[in-house]
Design a protein around this motif. Structure first.
Motif, short mmCIF file in Angstrom:
data_model
loop_
_atom_site.label_atom_id
_atom_site.label_comp_id
_atom_site.label_asym_id
_atom_site.label_seq_id
_atom_site.Cartn_x
_atom_site.Cartn_y
_atom_site.Cartn_z
N ALA A 7 0.83 -1.20 0.00
CA ALA A 7 0.00 0.00 0.00
C ALA A 7 0.86 1.25 0.00
O ALA A 7 0.55 2.25 -0.66
CB ALA A 7 -0.94 -0.01 1.21
N THR A 61 -0.94 2.96 7.09
CA THR A 61 -1.19 1.55 6.80
C THR A 61 -1.05 0.67 8.03
O THR A 61 -1.13 -0.56 7.92
CB THR A 61 -0.20 1.06 5.72
OG1 THR A 61 1.15 1.22 6.20
CG2 THR A 61 -0.38 1.84 4.44
N ALA A 83 -4.32 3.57 -2.81
CA ALA A 83 -3.89 2.30 -2.23
C ALA A 83 -5.01 1.64 -1.43
O ALA A 83 -4.78 0.61 -0.77
CB ALA A 83 -2.67 2.53 -1.34
#
Length: 453
Positions: A320, A452, A372
């Protein structure tokens, strides 16, 4: 005693609960009616703006086309004007020839007139000689003159005189003949000169007419092209004005929406503060109440909830991260636009950058991580508050880094960028600049966060 104490505790609990209820109602009223502006400005649709942009592009293409036509037609205009100048010069030459021929014709006419006068004089002399001869009864007066002489000497004298007179009369006849020939020649020359002058005059007039036609054509072409260019430029200006009006309307609508959202957030924050204060007052009231006796039933009063602990970031999602960085890098060179940036790409800013399509700092970071599949808040301070925290020593590639005017106060955060590692960042710097990759700045650094984690 126990009943009395319980009654007192219940009685003492009522004001606490009543106070808490009032605080909750006040908070709800603040959330429900934050005092936002009344009428929202109309936000033009994408279709309207696309249509206006297409109309502007079409008008611009037409202006380009007529400008190119002007450049090409200018050669034709120049050629017409060159031909006009040449024809005018030709006219001027023919006019000069005509004027010279006219002078020659005038001189020939004068010569013809003089020859006619000479002929008239010669003819008059001839007529006079004939009349004298007729009156004397002979066309040869020599015999009479000799026979009437008084003597040989007078006869010889008269003979000489008669010979001279005869020669004179012969000259008169010759002069008449010559004068007639000269008069005819002079008249012929005069007629030829006049004819040539007339022809040259006509040639000059024809050349002038051609010159005027060329010049009129050149001016007409130039005027027509200029009119077309003016018309096209007016259409372009109108299309640009219409497009700008739609952009301004959208910018105003987006500014209004941002103000409404800010007002709503402020109202929600105030309501939260009121609820917290109310809870603290409840806790304080509960603490001040008499302690219950053993065996008696305690009224349930909950202590306020502890503040949520700071979320410390765990390991991030490298896939990501790279997707987000790649998406942000694709925007390098895009202009900064205050308030600009959507989940799908650059958008129009507002306020100082109204009408400018691009990203601001948090608009870029939110867009990058949206590609992402990671959703983060719109503004930088909210991104910092909501995401797991990362210290300077633990920064990893893809973390968001934040700057504040007061590094001890998160409410003063004013900028966010994507950390690339090796003390490099990718950012939308400020109004008037463009998205770039640059060195990390540690002055004013308040901390990092990991979307993330």
């Amino acid at each position: 005693m126990g009943s009395t104490a319980a009654t007192q505790r219940r009685a003492g609990g009522r004001p606490v609960r009543r106070l808490a209820g009032v605080a909750v109602l006040a908070a709800l009223s603040l959330v429900a009616a934050p005092g936002l502006a009344a009428a929202a400005p109309v936000n033009p649709s994408d279709a309207q703006i696309d249509a206006a942009q297409q109309q502007t592009q079409t008008a611009a293409q037409q202006v380009d086309a007529i400008t190119a036509a002007l450049a090409g037609a200018q050669a034709s205009v120049d050629s017409a004007r060159e031909q006009s100048a040449i024809a005018l010069d030709d006219y001027q030459g023919k006019q000069a020839d005509y004027e010279a021929a006219q002078v020659t014709a005038d001189a020939a006419t004068e010569a013809a007139d003089a020859a006619a006068r000479d002929l008239a004089d010669a003819r008059a002399a001839l007529v006079s000689f004939a009349r004298q001869s007729y009156q004397q009864g002979s066309t040869s007066p020599a015999l009479e003159a000799l026979t009437t002489a008084d003597g040989p000497a007078q006869m010889l004298e008269r003979a000489a005189l008669l010979e001279a007179a005869g020669a004179h009369h012969g000259d008169v006849v010759v002069q008449v003949t010559t004068a007639e020939e000269q008069a005819r020649a002079a008249q012929d020359e005069a007629r030829a000169a006049l004819a040539q002058a007339a022809a040259l005059k006509q040639d000059a007039e024809d050349a002038l007419q051609i010159a005027e036609q060329y010049e009129a054509s050149a001016r007409a072409q130039a005027a027509d092209l200029a009119d077309q260019q003016t018309a096209m430029e007016q259409q372009l200006a109108q299309a640009q004005q219409s497009l700008q009006g739609l952009k301004d309307a959208r910018a105003e609508a987006e500014r209004y929406a941002a103000e409404q959202a800010a007002a709503a957030r402020a109202a929600a924050a105030k309501a939260e503060a009121e609820r917290t204060a109310a809870a603290q007052r409840v806790a304080a009231a509960a603490a001040a109440a008499p302690a219950p006796r053993a065996g008696t039933q305690q009224a349930a009063v909950r202590a306020p909830a502890a503040a949520a602990p700071v979320r410390v970031a765990g390991a991030g999602d490298s896939s990501a991260v790279e997707t987000a960085i790649a998406a942000a890098r694709e925007q390098i060179g895009v202009i900064y636009s205050w308030g600009g940036g959507s989940l799908s790409g650059p958008s129009m800013g507002w306020g100082i950058d109204a009408g400018i399509v691009g990203f601001d700092c948090s608009g870029l970071t939110r867009y990058a991580y949206a590609q992402a599949g990671v959703s983060i808040p719109r503004n930088s301070s909210a991104q910092y508050r909501s995401l797991p925290k990362v210290s300077r020593s633990d920064l990893q590639r893809g973390d968001l880094v934040f700057w504040a005017t007061d590094t001890s106060n998160a409410s003063t955060i004013h900028h966010v960028a994507i950390y690339l590692g090796n003390d490099r960042i990718l950012e939308a710097p400020q109004s008037g600049s463009r998205i770039r990759e640059t060195s990390m700045r540690w002055g004013g650094f308040i901390g990092g966060a990991r979307p993330t984690a």
